[in-house]
Design a protein around this motif. Structure first.
Motif, mmCIF file in Angstrom:
data_model
loop_
_atom_site.group_PDB
_atom_site.id
_atom_site.type_symbol
_atom_site.label_atom_id
_atom_site.label_comp_id
_atom_site.label_asym_id
_atom_site.label_seq_id
_atom_site.Cartn_x
_atom_site.Cartn_y
_atom_site.Cartn_z
ATOM 1 N N LYS A 42 88.297 116.343 116.221
ATOM 2 C CA LYS A 42 88.937 117.293 115.299
ATOM 3 C C LYS A 42 89.493 118.494 116.048
ATOM 4 O O LYS A 42 90.628 118.932 115.808
ATOM 5 N N THR A 46 93.543 119.574 116.729
ATOM 6 C CA THR A 46 94.071 120.916 116.487
ATOM 7 C C THR A 46 94.832 121.433 117.702
ATOM 8 O O THR A 46 95.909 122.033 117.574
ATOM 9 N N CYS A 68 93.211 110.912 119.278
ATOM 10 C CA CYS A 68 92.420 111.632 118.261
ATOM 11 C C CYS A 68 92.319 110.822 116.971
ATOM 12 O O CYS A 68 91.240 110.718 116.368
ATOM 13 N N LEU A 72 88.936 109.468 115.171
ATOM 14 C CA LEU A 72 88.628 109.898 113.803
ATOM 15 C C LEU A 72 88.670 108.740 112.810
ATOM 16 O O LEU A 72 88.439 108.933 111.619
#
Length: 353
Positions: A42, A46, A68, A72
């Motif tokens: 996470k 970002t 990512c 996830l």
């Protein structure tokens, strides 16, 4: 200022008059990669999204975002992103393709894998380092399309309960084992490692799937010793210390011999021979064929691919082409055929063509 739009694949103009600190984008990418290494997907996402707001070469940023999404569990988003990267020639094509195809397999979209790899392999520009894994993906995906159409549209993540499968994975059929292993790639806990060690050691499991599990242990940097026996070869290995380079070099040497003698005569048959050879090597991993004589094994593959396709051949002529003894060449050809029959044995009607 220009920005890269990941949905349209085009540069767009921004009216924002932003002054960048020197090295800001580079630092954001580095922080994103650091967060990924620390399993904080996470935070990493970002960082990459912030970097994406500025004028920068998009390949590293989009590659990071794709990783990512995978961490996830957002596989559909990851596939969309890698697809855009391929279509817009962003990043290293074959590295991105490797990730894209692996994602399609995890999502059960095997028909797309077959379609893409048929085109890629037909171009005959495949880098040697990707050859083995691409042929493996093509082989498995073809089997899934031809033999088990009910699996095609089912995402792997929804098919098996990991906790319920840990204790009896060695009792499952090859299809369920493959799906289970695919799911485990997204995890790294003690239960996973114990299960993988047990799976690799069990001689009753499919040899190619055991190779895949062993690669996973290497990826997870497992230092625990594991004893492996495959096709009359046995060894105790430490996964983190394994390196497939030796097998890869030998594999490429044999392919070069086959290409020099078979590619011009029959390009299609050469492609089948190459696929059969890499499948054989993958099933053998972490071992290499004995003896390590490239001419002998090239001749054996030449014979085996003719036999697999029901084509006539002159064993004396082939042995002469590769400067090897007829009897030994035929014995190794039989060995290749035996390993072929032992690979993915839980799938009926399988074919390497």
């Amino acid at each position: 200022m220009e920005r890269y739009n990941t949905m349209s694949g085009k540069k767009t103009e921004s009216s924002d008059n932003i002054v960048l600190y020197p090295g800001l984008v580079k630092r954001l990418i580095e922080k994103g990669m650091e967060a990924l290494k620390e399993k904080d997907a996470k935070k990493a996402l970002t960082m990459f999204e912030q970097a994406e707001q500025y004028d920068a070469e998009p390949s590293q940023i989009l590659f990071g975002k794709a990783l990512c999404y995978v961490e996830l569990g957002k596989l559909d988003d990851a596939v969309l992103l890698t697809d855009q990267m391929l279509r817009n020639d962003i990043g290293n094509y074959y590295d991105i393709l490797q990730i894209h195809l692996s994602l399609l397999v995890q999502l059960g979209r095997y028909d797309e894998v077959v379609e893409m790899l048929d085109v890629v392999l037909a171009e005959d520009r495949l880098p040697a380092k990707h050859a083995e894994s691409f042929y493996q993906l093509l082989h498995f995906s073809r089997q899934m399309v031809e033999d088990s159409p009910t699996y095609i549209k089912e995402p792997l993540s929804e098919e098996l309960d990991l906790k319920e499968t840990y204790d009896d994975i060695n009792e499952r059929d090859s299809l369920e084992q493959w799906h289970f292993l695919q799911q485990m790639r997204k995890h790294n806990n003690p239960a996973d490692i114990r299960t993988l060690l047990s799976f690799v050691e069990s001689e009753s499991n499919d040899p190619a799937l055991r190779s895949y599990a062993l690669h996973m242990l290497t990826m997870h940097k497992v230092e625990k010793r594991v004893r492996i026996r495959k096709f009359d070869q046995e060894a105790e290995v430490i996964p983190v210390e394994l390196n497939a380079d030796e097998q890869q070099r030998f594999g490429n040497a044999v392919v070069e011999q086959l290409e020099a003698r078979l590619a011009v005569e029959n390009p299609s048959l050469f492609k089948m021979a190459e696929q059969l050879w890499w499948q054989f090597l993958y099933a053998l991993y972490p071992f290499t064929p004995k003896p390590e004589q490239k001419d002998l094994w090239a001749g054996a593959v030449h014979v085996a691919v003719h036999e697999s396709n029901g084509l006539p051949f002159d064993e004396e002529e082939i042995a002469g082409m590769y400067n090897c003894r007829v009897q030994q060449m035929l014995e190794k050809g039989e060995e290749i055929h035996f390993v072929e029959t032992e690979t993915f044995q839980g799938i009926s009607g399988h074919s390497f063509r």
